[in-house]
Design a protein around this motif. Structure first.
Motif, short mmCIF file in Angstrom:
data_model
loop_
_atom_site.label_atom_id
_atom_site.label_comp_id
_atom_site.label_asym_id
_atom_site.label_seq_id
_atom_site.Cartn_x
_atom_site.Cartn_y
_atom_site.Cartn_z
N LEU A 1 83.77 -85.20 45.01
CA LEU A 1 84.45 -83.92 44.80
C LEU A 1 83.42 -82.86 44.43
CD1 LEU A 1 87.66 -84.92 42.80
CD2 LEU A 1 87.42 -84.50 45.26
N CYS A 2 83.58 -81.67 44.98
CA CYS A 2 82.73 -80.54 44.61
C CYS A 2 82.96 -80.24 43.12
CB CYS A 2 83.09 -79.33 45.46
SG CYS A 2 82.30 -77.81 44.92
N SER A 3 81.89 -80.06 42.37
CA SER A 3 82.05 -79.86 40.93
C SER A 3 82.56 -78.46 40.60
CB SER A 3 80.72 -80.11 40.22
OG SER A 3 79.73 -79.25 40.78
N ILE A 4 82.64 -77.57 41.59
CA ILE A 4 83.16 -76.22 41.35
C ILE A 4 84.62 -76.12 41.79
CG2 ILE A 4 82.90 -73.76 41.88
CD1 ILE A 4 79.89 -74.31 42.27
N CYS A 5 84.89 -76.43 43.07
CA CYS A 5 86.24 -76.20 43.60
C CYS A 5 87.06 -77.48 43.76
CB CYS A 5 86.17 -75.48 44.94
SG CYS A 5 85.56 -76.52 46.28
N PHE A 6 86.41 -78.65 43.60
CA PHE A 6 87.08 -79.96 43.70
C PHE A 6 87.59 -80.29 45.10
CE2 PHE A 6 86.86 -78.73 39.34
CZ PHE A 6 86.32 -79.87 38.76
N PRO B 1 77.12 -78.52 45.12
CA PRO B 1 78.42 -77.93 45.47
C PRO B 1 78.67 -77.94 46.98
CG PRO B 1 77.05 -76.37 44.23
CD PRO B 1 76.21 -77.54 44.54
N CYS B 2 79.95 -77.82 47.34
CA CYS B 2 80.32 -77.90 48.76
C CYS B 2 79.83 -76.67 49.53
CB CYS B 2 81.84 -78.03 48.87
SG CYS B 2 82.72 -76.48 48.58
N PRO B 3 79.79 -76.73 50.84
CA PRO B 3 79.27 -75.60 51.64
C PRO B 3 80.01 -74.29 51.36
CG PRO B 3 79.61 -77.53 53.03
CD PRO B 3 80.15 -77.89 51.67
N ILE B 4 81.31 -74.37 51.08
CA ILE B 4 82.08 -73.13 50.84
C ILE B 4 81.62 -72.49 49.53
CG2 ILE B 4 84.39 -72.16 50.42
CD1 ILE B 4 85.53 -74.40 52.18
N CYS B 5 81.42 -73.30 48.48
CA CYS B 5 80.98 -72.75 47.19
C CYS B 5 79.54 -72.26 47.24
CB CYS B 5 81.13 -73.80 46.10
SG CYS B 5 82.85 -74.12 45.66
N ARG B 6 78.75 -72.86 48.14
CA ARG B 6 77.33 -72.49 48.24
C ARG B 6 77.12 -71.19 49.00
NH1 ARG B 6 75.91 -77.81 49.87
NH2 ARG B 6 75.65 -77.01 51.97
ZN LIG Z 1 83.28 -76.27 46.34
#
Ligand SMILES: [Zn+2]
Length: 197
Positions: free
Chosen positions: A55-60, A67-72
């Motif tokens: 799980l992405c640690s920001i958006c889960f 972090p996932c590509p969207i959060c990055r």
């Molecule tokens: Zn994310």
């Protein structure tokens, strides 16, 4: 009577949502007709998805990179967070290509019947993000079910006092309609027509 191995495959396939025995049998025969190399690639990707995803640690959201590509990525509207129930719903909104902000995946909705309380969801983590980042708008994109609505109201009551604009996706979505099965146009218009709570 079916061959034992075929029977086992059909049984495994019926575990997928929306796959009854008849469909499972059709899928099984299709799989058998594929070259072995393709089947190996399919089996490998199924195992890998489970082993590599976290799980992405920001958006889960599910990701193999944290972090996932969207959060990055700064996609243009990074001050807007679209709150969804599941990674499948996030994928549905992403598919429309319309939303340029970030997401937050709750991993469920509040449900007294199923014993799911706010503490079981990624709500604390959302509030933490709201304190840390400069967020202007929260879009509540839960399913229009009774539980989805109750969760939206619960979140709106927590977030509005923080001075952040809270909107709910438009109700063009059929009541009880599952977000992941809606067509892109309906989802797009539900985002466009969102209303402030
Ligand atoms: Zn994310």
């Amino acid at each position: 009577m079916l061959a034992e191995a075929l029977n086992r495959l059909v049984k495994e396939l019926t575990k997928l949502p929306g796959v009854g025995e008849k469909t499972a049998l059709r899928r099984a025969f299709h799989l058998i007709s594929l070259p072995k190399s393709e089947l190996q690639a399919l089996a490998k990707s199924i195992i890998e998805v489970k082993e590599r995803l976290t799980l992405c640690s920001i958006c889960f959201n599910l990701t193999d990179d944290d972090p996932c590509p969207i959060c990055r990525t700064d996609r243009g509207d990074s001050d807007t967070i679209c709150v969804v129930e599941t990674p499948a719903h996030l994928a549905a909104f992403e598919r429309t290509g319309q939303f340029k902000g970030c997401y937050h995946v709750l991993h469920g909705v509040i449900s007294p019947l199923r014993n799911i309380s706010p503490d079981d969801l990624k709500i604390k983590e959302l509030l933490y993000r709201l304190k840390e980042d400069k967020i202007k708008e929260i879009i509540l994109a839960m399913n229009p079910t009774r539980e989805g609505e109750a969760t939206a109201i619960y979140l709106a009551n927590l977030i509005k006092p923080l001075g952040i604009k809270v909107t709910r996706i438009a109700q063009g979505i059929p009541r009880g309609g599952e977000i992941e099965y809606l067509d892109d146009a309906t989802l797009r218009s539900s985002l466009e027509g969102r209303k402030e709570l």
